[in-house]
Motif scaffolding. Structure first.
Motif, short mmCIF file in Angstrom:
data_model
loop_
_atom_site.label_atom_id
_atom_site.label_comp_id
_atom_site.label_asym_id
_atom_site.label_seq_id
_atom_site.Cartn_x
_atom_site.Cartn_y
_atom_site.Cartn_z
N LEU A 72 0.83 -1.14 -0.14
CA LEU A 72 0.00 -0.27 0.02
C LEU A 72 0.84 1.43 -0.06
CD1 LEU A 72 -2.89 -1.02 2.54
CD2 LEU A 72 -3.20 -0.27 -0.11
N LEU A 111 0.23 -0.02 -6.94
CA LEU A 111 -0.12 -1.04 -5.45
C LEU A 111 -0.45 -2.48 -6.34
CD1 LEU A 111 -1.40 -1.96 -2.77
CD2 LEU A 111 -3.37 -0.72 -3.45
N TYR A 160 1.97 -5.67 -4.85
CA TYR A 160 1.26 -6.58 -4.11
C TYR A 160 1.21 -8.19 -4.87
CZ TYR A 160 -1.76 -8.86 -0.85
OH TYR A 160 -2.38 -10.00 0.15
N TRP A 197 -1.39 5.63 -7.84
CA TRP A 197 -1.34 4.94 -6.94
C TRP A 197 -1.99 3.30 -7.01
CZ3 TRP A 197 1.18 7.34 -2.74
CH2 TRP A 197 1.37 6.53 -1.55
#
Length: 279
Positions: A60, A199, A203, A195
């Motif tokens: 994050l 992310l 991840y 963003w």
């Protein structure tokens, strides 16, 4: 303010053209700083993940590095893989294959220099100047290096295929982040748009050639059980190729084809004929 797809498609081509004609000095400096900032973000994300025991928190927070380098006008190899070919495809004056390859080569060297600098600095920090064993974060980076080189090698061609696909999907997301930043004229809008895809890539553990320029040299410095040849053959080279394919095909070419070279709309009679089942 939201920028329409047609307008940001033109921005993408203009950006690619500008990068071809950028001076050697500016290209290398901007690439060096991009590699360094992204490497710091990777070190930050791994540190957060190790200290919290939660990889999602690290993921994050990782995009902070990408947002910083983009807003500062620095360049990643993954981004120029997507943008520069569009200027060539659009037949911009003076844009050649030679100029495109020159840009890619300079950005690669600059990115590697910046990432490697941070790898050395962080290795010094993780080992107190190489006077002690690596701390928990340093040990984790070493393990990452092993699993994503000799781990792939152990699976043979299946491992190579997995590595390549992870690299393709990585730049599908990362270049989407580059394009997303062009969708807004405000800093806050750019950050929010960037963003999300960054992310997703981090991840899901996709392979990013510049992040790996930090993780793997750092892992070697910290005692990871793999070699430079393992790193190059079973990660960096296939990752660069996969990043190129992912950026060009799934982002650059798709946006160019549908938003810049938009096909004529169907006439109403033609659309009705298609929608109406034949009796």
């Amino acid at each position: 303010m939201y920028v329409t797809p047609k307008d940001f498609a033109k921005k993408m081509i203009d950006a690619g053209e500008a990068k071809v004609f950028m001076s050697t000095k500016d290209t290398v400096i901007r690439a060096y700083m991009a590699g360094a900032i992204l490497a710091l973000a990777a070190a930050f994300a791994v540190t957060v993940a190790v200290n919290t025991g939660n990889f999602l928190i690290g993921a994050l927070l990782f995009p902070v590095g990408f947002c910083m380098l983009y807003l500062l006008g620095f360049d990643l190899l993954t981004g120029v893989f997507t943008l520069v070919p569009l200027a060539l495809l659009d037949k911009r004056r003076g844009v050649t294959v030679k100029g495109m390859l020159r840009n890619w080569g300079l950005v690669f060297v600059g990115n590697f220099g910046g990432a490697f600098t941070v790898a050395v600095f962080m290795a010094i920090i993780f080992t107190t100047g190489f006077s002690t064993e690596p701390n928990a974060v340093g040990q984790k980076i070493g393990v990452i290096g092993e699993s994503r080189t000799v781990g792939y090698a152990a699976a043979g061609w299946a491992g190579m295929l997995t590595l390549f696909i992870r690299a393709v999907m990585c730049n599908w997301m990362v270049s989407t982040g580059v394009v997303a930043a062009m969708m807004s004229d405000s800093v806050s809008g750019k950050i929010m748009a960037m963003w999300m895809p960054i992310l997703v890539f981090f991840y899901l553990g996709f392979e990013h050639s510049i992040v790996n320029m930090f993780l793997f040299p750092s892992g070697l410095l910290l005692g990871g059980n793999f070699t430079v040849v393992d790193y190059l053959l079973w990660n960096e080279i296939p990752t660069v190729i996969g990043n190129l394919v992912g950026g060009v095909t799934f982002v650059g070419a798709m946006i160019y084809a549908t938003h810049h070279k938009t096909s004529p709309e169907l006439g109403r009679d033609e659309a009705t004929a298609i929608a109406t089942p034949a009796e």
